[in-house]
Design an enzyme around this catalytic site. Structure first.
Site, PDB file in Angstrom:
ATOM      1  N   THR A 177     -68.969  -3.022 -40.015  1.00 13.31           N
ATOM      2  CA  THR A 177     -69.861  -3.978 -39.940  1.00 13.31           C
ATOM      3  C   THR A 177     -68.749  -5.420 -40.069  1.00 13.31           C
ATOM      4  OG1 THR A 177     -70.183  -3.999 -42.314  1.00 13.31           O
ATOM      5  CG2 THR A 177     -71.835  -3.186 -40.886  1.00 13.31           C
ATOM      6  N   ARG A 231     -73.445 -11.149 -39.789  1.00 12.22           N
ATOM      7  CA  ARG A 231     -74.096  -9.828 -40.076  1.00 12.22           C
ATOM      8  C   ARG A 231     -74.247  -9.043 -38.753  1.00 12.22           C
ATOM      9  NH1 ARG A 231     -76.405  -7.694 -43.942  1.00 12.22           N
ATOM     10  NH2 ARG A 231     -75.902  -9.447 -45.042  1.00 12.22           N
ATOM     11  N   ASP A 260     -65.547   4.955 -40.648  1.00 12.24           N
ATOM     12  CA  ASP A 260     -66.534   3.829 -40.769  1.00 12.24           C
ATOM     13  C   ASP A 260     -65.580   3.023 -41.815  1.00 12.24           C
ATOM     14  OD1 ASP A 260     -68.415   1.999 -41.530  1.00 12.24           O
ATOM     15  OD2 ASP A 260     -70.002   3.402 -41.680  1.00 12.24           O
ATOM     16  N   TYR A 298     -79.319 -13.999 -22.223  1.00 12.67           N
ATOM     17  CA  TYR A 298     -79.182 -12.784 -21.798  1.00 12.67           C
ATOM     18  C   TYR A 298     -78.088 -12.231 -21.097  1.00 12.67           C
ATOM     19  CZ  TYR A 298     -83.407  -9.979 -22.962  1.00 12.67           C
ATOM     20  OH  TYR A 298     -83.996  -9.373 -23.862  1.00 12.67           O
ATOM     21  N   GLU A 355     -76.934  -8.807 -20.894  1.00 15.79           N
ATOM     22  CA  GLU A 355     -76.742  -7.303 -20.537  1.00 15.79           C
ATOM     23  C   GLU A 355     -75.510  -6.771 -19.908  1.00 15.79           C
ATOM     24  OE1 GLU A 355     -80.785  -7.109 -20.081  1.00 15.79           O
ATOM     25  OE2 GLU A 355     -81.290  -5.472 -21.157  1.00 15.79           O
TER      26      GLU A 355
END
Ligand code: DSN
Length: 435
Positions: A237, A246, A211, A51, A53
């Site tokens: 992406t 991905r 984009d 984790y 964050e």
């Protein structure tokens, strides 16, 4: 894979089937690619346990700058993942010449959501490309958050040419006064001039968001105009032409950086996927190599050759060809006869050719049936196929078209396609795990 085989033979079995499908079939979906073994190893690593964050820096109140010396995480034990995320950020900035990079978005849609939330408020007007003309769901489709939250106005391509008329986009912008002008596409075969989009945005006082998901790899290799100098925010992406895992990424001007960071976390997402951020960092390193530039050049050469060979085989292409990795076959209307996009996609599948149905500009069929087939060359180029293979592939596609309702014939074509694929090995050592 011995642990997976033992603990969960069902999932192991399906991964085995999928690797067989990926290697034996011809992958022509324009938005797919094959990552390197190094990217795959990072994505499958123990970093999934962590984790983290927050960010590997904090925004200094004194200087207004991101400061790597200030602890920006909400959990302990982040000393190594911090280094990984810093590498990903710095490499992304270097490749695209960006002032700021946020490498945490889990996907392109989440990157786009963070970009909208950073620049505009619900109810504001957005001017973007119509989905059936090559746009994207997150560029304002009513079923996407973008269409639900904002007042969407669309520009399109010209019926005769299949390309933008920038003067018409400008006129529409003057008429509709958007707060946000959005450029970028998921089914537009031609290059896009972001400088003109910037000029239009400036003329009407709009932000410019780009984009670049489809073309990011071409941009990284210097083979397509880079939107970063022109746009307020660029999203992408990382798994299409760019050939990473991905995921998503946001690049922006320093003035939007803090807000973009805030919108990604805690605005939209929780803990970043550190294994995927590591895989992005690896892919970015690969994108800085000469070999990668050669690869992207070949992607474009292959797309151009495939386009010309399809035309020679009697197909009509939207805009008459391509400047990029992507092309769009226009199969014609229902009245003209012949298979729809949906039928053609199914027939191609039976012949071991993977592609997707796609609407063409001014399509009279629904998106689920569609009148087009979208093709791209990133994946086949990753397995080292070149121009002569593209000519063969165009021939296979013609054979499928002529026999779309003849399963015996499609099965014969499949044998030839499998043979072609088998002579361009992919993930050879991985396949051994499943034999
Ligand atoms: N689904 C992607 C594509 O195929 O272009 C866009 O998100």
């Amino acid at each position: 894979m011995k642990h997976l085989k033992l603990k969960d033979p069902e999932i192991f079995g399906f991964i085995g089937e999928e690797i067989k499908r990926q290697t034996e079939n011809l992958e022509l979906i324009a938005s797919e690619n094959f990552v390197s073994r190094a990217v795959l190893e990072a994505a499958g690593s123990i970093l999934t346990n962590k984790y983290a964050e927050g960010y590997p820096y904090r925004w200094s109140k004194k200087t207004g700058k991101a400061n790597y010396n200030l602890y920006g995480r909400y959990y302990g034990g982040c000393e190594y993942v911090d280094e990984i995320e810093k590498l990903a950020i710095e490499r992304a900035k270097e490749i695209f010449g960006a002032e700021h990079a946020n490498v945490q978005p889990h996907s392109g849609s989440q990157a786009n959501m963070a970009a909208y939330f950073s620049l505009i408020k619900p109810g504001d007007t957005v001017l973007s490309l119509e989905l059936s003309h090559g746009g994207h769901l997150t560029h304002g489709h009513p079923l996407s958050f973008s269409g639900a939250l904002y007042n969407i106005v669309h520009y399109g391509v010209e019926k005769e040419t299949g390309v933008f008329d920038y003067d018409k986009v400008r006129k529409l912008a003057i008429e509709t006064k958007p707060k946000l002008l959005l450029a970028g596409a998921s089914a537009y075969p031609r290059s896009i001039d972001f400088k003109i989009f910037r000029e239009i945005a400036d003329e009407v006082g709009a932000f410019l968001m780009v984009d670049m998901a489809h073309i990011a790899g071409l941009v990284a290799a210097g083979l397509h105009q880079n939107p970063v100098p022109y746009a307020d925010i660029v999203t992408s992406t990382t798994h299409k032409t760019l050939r990473g895992p991905r995921s998503g990424i946001i690049l922006c001007k320093e003035k939007h950086a803090q807000e973009v960071d805030r919108q990604v976390f805690p605005g939209i997402q929780g803990g970043p996927l550190m294994h995927i951020i590591a895989a992005k960092a690896v892919a970015f390193k690969e994108a800085m190599s000469d070999e990668y530039k050669q690869y992207q050049k070949q992607v474009i050469k292959n797309a151009d050759t495939l386009a010309k060979a399809l035309i020679d085989n009697g197909f009509k292409l939207v805009s008459g060809g391509t400047d990029t990795h992507l092309l769009l076959i226009d199969l014609g209307t229902e009245e003209e006869g012949g298979p729809s996009g949906k039928v053609m996609e199914g027939a191609l599948d039976l012949a071991a050719i993977t592609a997707n149905k796609n609407t063409v500009p001014f399509d009279t069929r629904t998106p689920f049936v569609a009148s087009g087939i979208r093709l791209g060359t990133p994946a086949v180029t990753s397995r080292d196929m070149k121009e002569s293979e593209m000519v063969k592939i165009a021939g296979f596609i013609r054979e499928v078209y002529d026999n779309y309702d003849n399963e015996t014939k499609l099965s014969e074509i499949k044998t030839k396609v499998n043979q072609l694929c088998n002579s361009f090995p992919l993930y050879d050592d991985l396949i051994k795990d499943f034999e």
